[in-house]
Scaffold this motif. Structure first.
Motif, PDB file in Angstrom:
ATOM      1  N   MET A   1     -22.332   6.945   7.505  1.00 34.04           N
ATOM      2  CA  MET A   1     -22.731   6.762   6.121  1.00 34.04           C
ATOM      3  C   MET A   1     -22.378   8.029   5.344  1.00 34.04           C
ATOM      4  N   GLY A   2     -21.666   7.875   4.227  1.00 32.97           N
ATOM      5  CA  GLY A   2     -21.276   9.019   3.415  1.00 32.97           C
ATOM      6  C   GLY A   2     -22.254   9.245   2.273  1.00 32.97           C
ATOM      7  N   TRP A   3     -22.258  10.453   1.785  1.00 34.02           N
ATOM      8  CA  TRP A   3     -23.097  10.817   0.650  1.00 34.02           C
ATOM      9  C   TRP A   3     -22.251  10.805  -0.606  1.00 34.02           C
ATOM     10  N   HIS A   4     -22.812  10.285  -1.682  1.00 33.77           N
ATOM     11  CA  HIS A   4     -22.101  10.205  -2.953  1.00 33.77           C
ATOM     12  C   HIS A   4     -22.961  10.820  -4.041  1.00 33.77           C
ATOM     13  N   TYR A   5     -22.312  11.394  -5.049  1.00 33.69           N
ATOM     14  CA  TYR A   5     -23.018  11.926  -6.196  1.00 33.69           C
ATOM     15  C   TYR A   5     -22.353  11.382  -7.454  1.00 33.69           C
ATOM     16  N   ARG A   6     -23.147  10.898  -8.371  1.00 33.37           N
ATOM     17  CA  ARG A   6     -22.637  10.424  -9.644  1.00 33.37           C
ATOM     18  C   ARG A   6     -23.696  10.656 -10.702  1.00 33.37           C
ATOM     19  N   LYS A   7     -23.317  11.302 -11.788  1.00 34.73           N
ATOM     20  CA  LYS A   7     -24.213  11.542 -12.914  1.00 34.73           C
ATOM     21  C   LYS A   7     -23.634  10.842 -14.128  1.00 34.73           C
ATOM     22  N   THR A   8     -24.427  10.019 -14.798  1.00 37.36           N
ATOM     23  CA  THR A   8     -23.974   9.281 -15.967  1.00 37.36           C
ATOM     24  C   THR A   8     -24.673   9.804 -17.208  1.00 37.36           C
ATOM     25  N   ILE A   9     -23.885  10.082 -18.239  1.00 35.96           N
ATOM     26  CA  ILE A   9     -24.409  10.522 -19.527  1.00 35.96           C
ATOM     27  C   ILE A   9     -24.073   9.430 -20.534  1.00 35.96           C
ATOM     28  N   LYS A  10     -25.090   8.922 -21.230  1.00 32.06           N
ATOM     29  CA  LYS A  10     -24.895   7.824 -22.172  1.00 32.06           C
ATOM     30  C   LYS A  10     -25.031   8.341 -23.596  1.00 32.06           C
ATOM     31  N   ILE A  11     -24.002   8.070 -24.413  1.00 26.04           N
ATOM     32  CA  ILE A  11     -24.001   8.475 -25.819  1.00 26.04           C
ATOM     33  C   ILE A  11     -23.607   7.244 -26.630  1.00 26.04           C
ATOM     34  N   GLY A  12     -24.589   6.507 -27.117  1.00 25.16           N
ATOM     35  CA  GLY A  12     -24.317   5.268 -27.847  1.00 25.16           C
ATOM     36  C   GLY A  12     -23.629   4.262 -26.941  1.00 25.16           C
TER      37      GLY A  12
END
Length: 67
Positions: A1-12
Protein backbone atom coordinates in the motif's frame (compact mmCIF):
# COMPACT_ATOMS: atom_id res chain seq x y z
CA UNK A 1 0.00 0.00 0.00
CA UNK A 2 1.45 3.38 -1.02
CA UNK A 3 1.08 6.70 0.72
CA UNK A 4 -0.36 9.65 -1.16
CA UNK A 5 -0.58 13.34 -0.36
CA UNK A 6 -2.96 15.79 -1.99
CA UNK A 7 -3.97 19.26 -0.83
CA UNK A 8 -6.87 21.03 -2.55
CA UNK A 9 -7.40 24.78 -2.43
CA UNK A 10 -10.82 26.01 -3.57
CA UNK A 11 -11.29 29.55 -4.89
CA UNK A 12 -14.82 30.00 -6.24
CA UNK A 13 -15.31 27.66 -9.22
CA UNK A 14 -11.53 27.00 -9.38
CA UNK A 15 -9.72 24.19 -7.56
CA UNK A 16 -5.95 23.89 -7.28
CA UNK A 17 -4.48 20.51 -6.29
CA UNK A 18 -0.99 20.25 -4.85
CA UNK A 19 0.60 16.79 -5.10
CA UNK A 20 4.15 15.44 -4.94
CA UNK A 21 4.09 15.26 -8.77
CA UNK A 22 3.12 18.90 -9.29
CA UNK A 23 0.18 21.25 -9.43
CA UNK A 24 -3.13 20.45 -11.13
CA UNK A 25 -6.18 22.64 -11.51
CA UNK A 26 -9.82 22.35 -12.47
CA UNK A 27 -12.69 24.68 -13.32
CA UNK A 28 -16.39 24.00 -13.10
CA UNK A 29 -18.88 22.34 -10.86
CA UNK A 30 -20.61 19.00 -10.57
CA UNK A 31 -22.37 19.18 -13.96
CA UNK A 32 -19.42 20.34 -16.12
CA UNK A 33 -15.73 20.21 -15.25
CA UNK A 34 -12.43 20.84 -17.08
CA UNK A 35 -9.31 19.44 -15.40
CA UNK A 36 -5.58 19.77 -16.03
CA UNK A 37 -3.35 17.19 -14.31
CA UNK A 38 0.21 17.72 -13.04
CA UNK A 39 1.46 15.44 -15.84
CA UNK A 40 -0.03 17.67 -18.54
CA UNK A 41 -3.23 15.73 -19.28
CA UNK A 42 -6.51 17.55 -19.82
CA UNK A 43 -9.96 16.11 -19.26
CA UNK A 44 -13.53 17.32 -19.76
CA UNK A 45 -16.36 15.78 -17.72
CA UNK A 46 -20.11 16.25 -18.16
CA UNK A 47 -22.79 14.78 -15.89
CA UNK A 48 -26.26 14.49 -17.38
CA UNK A 49 -29.59 13.78 -15.70
CA UNK A 50 -30.46 10.11 -15.31
CA UNK A 51 -27.01 9.03 -14.12
CA UNK A 52 -25.13 9.55 -17.39
CA UNK A 53 -21.52 10.67 -17.13
CA UNK A 54 -19.35 11.54 -20.12
CA UNK A 55 -15.60 12.03 -19.79
CA UNK A 56 -13.04 12.74 -22.50
CA UNK A 57 -9.32 13.48 -22.65
CA UNK A 58 -8.46 16.47 -24.81
CA UNK A 59 -5.26 17.79 -26.30
CA UNK A 60 -1.91 16.07 -26.09
CA UNK A 61 -0.37 14.75 -22.93
CA UNK A 62 3.25 15.59 -22.23
CA UNK A 63 5.41 12.63 -21.37
CA UNK A 64 7.02 13.18 -18.01
CA UNK A 65 9.64 10.92 -16.52
CA UNK A 66 10.30 10.70 -12.80
CA UNK A 67 13.65 9.30 -11.76
Amino acid sequence: MGWHYRKTIKIGPFRIRLTPHGVGHSVGGRKFNVTSTPGGGRHVSVRLPGGFHLSRSIGRKRNRHYY
